[in-house]
Design a protein around this motif. Structure first.
Motif, PDB file in Angstrom:
ATOM      1  N   ALA A   1       5.343  49.521  47.059  1.00 46.02           N
ATOM      2  CA  ALA A   1       6.189  50.531  46.526  1.00 46.02           C
ATOM      3  C   ALA A   1       6.769  50.217  45.335  1.00 46.02           C
ATOM      4  CB  ALA A   1       7.015  51.146  47.813  1.00 46.02           C
ATOM      5  N   ALA A   2       6.566  51.379  44.563  1.00 44.56           N
ATOM      6  CA  ALA A   2       7.244  51.095  43.223  1.00 44.56           C
ATOM      7  C   ALA A   2       8.845  50.905  43.260  1.00 44.56           C
ATOM      8  CB  ALA A   2       7.038  52.290  42.413  1.00 44.56           C
ATOM      9  N   PRO A   3       9.367  50.097  42.573  1.00 43.53           N
ATOM     10  CA  PRO A   3       8.844  49.791  41.287  1.00 43.53           C
ATOM     11  C   PRO A   3       7.965  48.338  41.602  1.00 43.53           C
ATOM     12  CG  PRO A   3      11.162  48.706  41.466  1.00 43.53           C
ATOM     13  CD  PRO A   3      10.655  49.593  42.746  1.00 43.53           C
ATOM     14  N   ASP A   4       7.954  47.677  42.650  1.00 45.86           N
ATOM     15  CA  ASP A   4       6.964  46.584  42.883  1.00 45.86           C
ATOM     16  C   ASP A   4       5.385  46.901  42.581  1.00 45.86           C
ATOM     17  OD1 ASP A   4       9.352  45.226  43.708  1.00 45.86           O
ATOM     18  OD2 ASP A   4       9.197  45.802  45.753  1.00 45.86           O
TER      19      ASP A   4
ATOM     20  N   LEU B   1      -3.931  45.391  57.953  1.00 45.45           N
ATOM     21  CA  LEU B   1      -3.956  44.606  56.422  1.00 45.45           C
ATOM     22  C   LEU B   1      -3.872  43.118  56.588  1.00 45.45           C
ATOM     23  CD1 LEU B   1      -0.447  46.375  55.263  1.00 45.45           C
ATOM     24  CD2 LEU B   1      -2.853  47.144  54.641  1.00 45.45           C
ATOM     25  N   LEU B   2      -4.504  42.598  55.650  1.00 53.20           N
ATOM     26  CA  LEU B   2      -4.294  41.121  55.482  1.00 53.20           C
ATOM     27  C   LEU B   2      -2.954  40.634  55.631  1.00 53.20           C
ATOM     28  CD1 LEU B   2      -6.237  38.636  54.916  1.00 53.20           C
ATOM     29  CD2 LEU B   2      -5.398  38.472  52.555  1.00 53.20           C
ATOM     30  N   ASP B   3      -2.604  39.631  56.572  1.00 49.14           N
ATOM     31  CA  ASP B   3      -1.390  39.140  56.782  1.00 49.14           C
ATOM     32  C   ASP B   3      -0.696  38.357  55.696  1.00 49.14           C
ATOM     33  OD1 ASP B   3       0.909  38.871  58.514  1.00 49.14           O
ATOM     34  OD2 ASP B   3       0.241  37.288  59.665  1.00 49.14           O
ATOM     35  N   ARG B   4      -0.636  39.028  54.509  1.00 53.28           N
ATOM     36  CA  ARG B   4      -0.082  38.392  53.484  1.00 53.28           C
ATOM     37  C   ARG B   4       0.604  39.320  52.344  1.00 53.28           C
ATOM     38  NH1 ARG B   4      -2.046  37.307  48.124  1.00 53.28           N
ATOM     39  NH2 ARG B   4      -1.520  35.037  47.338  1.00 53.28           N
ATOM     40  N   CYS B   5       1.856  39.146  51.916  1.00 56.90           N
ATOM     41  CA  CYS B   5       2.346  40.125  51.149  1.00 56.90           C
ATOM     42  C   CYS B   5       1.780  39.843  49.722  1.00 56.90           C
ATOM     43  CB  CYS B   5       3.759  39.923  51.353  1.00 56.90           C
ATOM     44  SG  CYS B   5       4.889  40.990  50.036  1.00 56.90           S
ATOM     45  N   PRO B   6       1.512  40.613  48.895  1.00 57.11           N
ATOM     46  CA  PRO B   6       1.213  40.467  47.575  1.00 57.11           C
ATOM     47  C   PRO B   6       2.337  39.609  46.663  1.00 57.11           C
ATOM     48  CG  PRO B   6       1.686  42.918  47.659  1.00 57.11           C
ATOM     49  CD  PRO B   6       1.799  42.212  49.225  1.00 57.11           C
ATOM     50  N   HIS B   7       3.546  39.700  47.061  1.00 51.92           N
ATOM     51  CA  HIS B   7       4.481  39.258  46.297  1.00 51.92           C
ATOM     52  C   HIS B   7       4.349  37.786  46.231  1.00 51.92           C
ATOM     53  CE1 HIS B   7       9.039  38.319  45.972  1.00 51.92           C
ATOM     54  NE2 HIS B   7       8.519  38.553  44.470  1.00 51.92           N
ATOM     55  N   LYS B   8       4.911  37.253  47.516  1.00 49.80           N
ATOM     56  CA  LYS B   8       4.872  35.863  47.558  1.00 49.80           C
ATOM     57  C   LYS B   8       4.275  35.199  48.721  1.00 49.80           C
ATOM     58  CE  LYS B   8       8.118  34.713  44.266  1.00 49.80           C
ATOM     59  NZ  LYS B   8       8.024  33.664  43.256  1.00 49.80           N
TER      60      LYS B   8
END
Length: 130
Positions: free
Chosen positions: A80-83, A42-49
């Motif tokens: 994963a939900a709810p995120d 995966l890209l080394d970047r969380c979609p959150h922050k």
């Protein structure tokens, strides 16, 4: 036809951990290995922050982001939900203990994404003497 780039040996990726792969353009790619010796990228970047997923804890076919504990699926990059959100996934194959990534994806996939930059650091003002 896919051109595969050798990255490392499977045993060079820690079990329940990751190895980062630097790219000429864009953020690094995180290559993960779980306790069943499955390998994911995966890209080394969380979609959150924008946390570095390569520093997260791998469990099953997921990784927990080290910043806010979001669970990201290693098979599809989905939170994963709810995120909600997705980390771009990279094609990976393992042959004879060697991990390969798709050369075209390494060169061009998700190169427009950047890690968020934190705001300016606040300076501490020393207490007045006396």
């Amino acid at each position: 036809m896919t051109q595969w780039t050798p990255i490392c040996r499977t045993d060079e990726i820690p079990v329940l951990g990751a190895r980062r792969v630097a790219r000429e353009r864009g953020l690094d790619v995180a290559v993960f290995r779980n306790d069943a010796d499955q390998v994911f990228a995966l890209l080394d970047r969380c979609p959150h922050k924008g946390g570095p997923l390569s520093q997260g804890i791998v469990f099953g076919t997921s990784v927990a982001c080290p910043l806010h504990n979001w669970t990201i699926g290693l098979c599809d990059g989905q939170a994963a939900a709810p995120d909600e959100g997705c980390a771009p996934r990279f094609a990976v194959k393992v042959e004879a203990g060697v991990v390969y990534l798709d050369a075209a994806e390494l060169a061009g996939h998700a190169t427009d994404l950047a890690r968020p930059i934190a705001g300016p650091a606040r300076r501490c003002v020393p207490a007045p003497a006396g």
